[in-house]
Design an enzyme around this catalytic site. Structure first.
Site, short mmCIF file in Angstrom:
data_model
loop_
_atom_site.label_atom_id
_atom_site.label_comp_id
_atom_site.label_asym_id
_atom_site.label_seq_id
_atom_site.Cartn_x
_atom_site.Cartn_y
_atom_site.Cartn_z
N ASN A 46 0.42 -1.23 -0.06
CA ASN A 46 -0.07 -0.04 -0.11
C ASN A 46 0.97 1.10 0.39
O ASN A 46 1.75 1.33 0.50
CB ASN A 46 -0.80 -0.11 1.00
N ILE A 47 0.27 2.26 -0.44
CA ILE A 47 0.96 3.28 -0.64
C ILE A 47 0.39 4.98 -0.32
O ILE A 47 -0.34 4.79 -1.42
CB ILE A 47 1.72 3.69 -2.41
N GLU A 48 0.36 5.39 0.64
CA GLU A 48 -0.94 6.65 0.83
C GLU A 48 -0.22 7.49 0.88
O GLU A 48 1.21 8.01 0.25
CB GLU A 48 -0.81 6.54 2.98
N CYS A 57 -4.06 1.05 -2.40
CA CYS A 57 -4.18 -0.94 -1.57
C CYS A 57 -2.92 -1.31 -2.55
O CYS A 57 -3.05 -1.35 -3.38
CB CYS A 57 -5.22 -1.44 -1.67
N GLU A 59 -3.13 -4.49 -3.09
CA GLU A 59 -4.32 -5.16 -4.38
C GLU A 59 -3.69 -4.44 -5.00
O GLU A 59 -3.82 -5.54 -6.38
CB GLU A 59 -5.45 -5.81 -3.33
N CYS A 90 -10.46 -4.68 0.33
CA CYS A 90 -11.46 -3.74 0.59
C CYS A 90 -12.10 -3.89 -1.02
O CYS A 90 -11.60 -4.49 -1.71
CB CYS A 90 -11.07 -2.18 0.66
N CYS A 93 -10.72 -2.65 -3.83
CA CYS A 93 -9.84 -3.97 -4.59
C CYS A 93 -10.65 -4.74 -5.14
O CYS A 93 -10.30 -5.71 -5.87
CB CYS A 93 -8.69 -4.68 -3.57
N1 THU Z 1 -5.12 -1.21 2.11
C1 THU Z 1 -4.75 -2.14 1.36
O1 THU Z 1 -3.50 -1.91 1.06
N2 THU Z 1 -5.49 -3.07 1.31
C2 THU Z 1 -6.73 -3.77 1.77
O2 THU Z 1 -7.55 -4.39 1.02
C3 THU Z 1 -7.04 -2.86 3.07
C4 THU Z 1 -6.46 -1.44 3.02
C5 THU Z 1 -4.49 -0.21 2.77
C6 THU Z 1 -5.10 0.71 2.81
C7 THU Z 1 -4.18 2.00 3.29
O3 THU Z 1 -3.51 2.66 3.02
C8 THU Z 1 -3.88 1.27 4.68
O4 THU Z 1 -4.17 -0.32 4.33
C9 THU Z 1 -5.46 1.67 5.52
O5 THU Z 1 -7.13 1.20 5.32
#
Ligand code: THU
Length: 135
Positions: A46-48, A57, A59, A90, A93
């Site tokens: 994941n890259i915020e 996310c 995935e 999520c 995804c």
């Molecule tokens: N996140 C994912 O990478 N995959 C998911 O299916 C659920 C959420 C990440 C997004 C965000 O960076 C952090 O988790 C919190 O939501």
């Protein structure tokens, strides 16, 4: 490769990718590994972003990386987190996984070695997809 070895390899790849997560806001690190029908493994984390809605996310990063490399047929997806309760993909995804990978098995794993595998058709029943788009 036996399916158990393949599973362990995919979990290890997703676990490594998780270490590269850029999650300064949630501190929730996720790693993913998507396996093609030819056995290629493409990872994502994941890259915020400070503008939170731009976050990607793990995935979707894995799938988009693979698609951008010309990989179009997928066999499985693996997700690794560090929570007791295994984290499913999520909703956004799930739609992307369905669109690019179809009804594949999704393995959810944590750092303690717990795993669970579910089919995409159970994670996203009655999915919307391109079949509904008519000219
Ligand atoms: N996140 C994912 O990478 N995959 C998911 O299916 C659920 C959420 C990440 C997004 C965000 O960076 C952090 O988790 C919190 O939501």
């Amino acid at each position: 490769m036996s399916s158990e070895t393949a599973k362990a390899t995919l979990i290890a790849a997703a676990r490594d990718a998780r270490e590269r997560a850029h999650a300064p806001f949630s501190h929730f690190k996720v790693g993913a590994a998507v396996e093609s029908v030819d056995g290629d493994v493409t990872t994502g984390c994941n890259i915020e972003n400070a503008s939170y809605g731009l976050t990607l996310c793990a995935e979707r990063v894995a799938i988009f990386k693979a698609v951008s490399e010309g990989i179009r047929k997928f066999r499985s997806l693996t997700i690794v987190v560090d929570t007791d309760e295994l984290t499913p993909p999520c909703g956004a995804c799930r739609q992307i996984i369905w669109e690019f990978c179809g009804d594949i098995p999704v393995t959810m794993a944590n750092l303690a070695g717990r795993t669970e595998t579910m089919q995409m058709s159970d994670l996203l029943p009655k999915a919307f997809d391109a079949r509904f788009l008519v000219d």
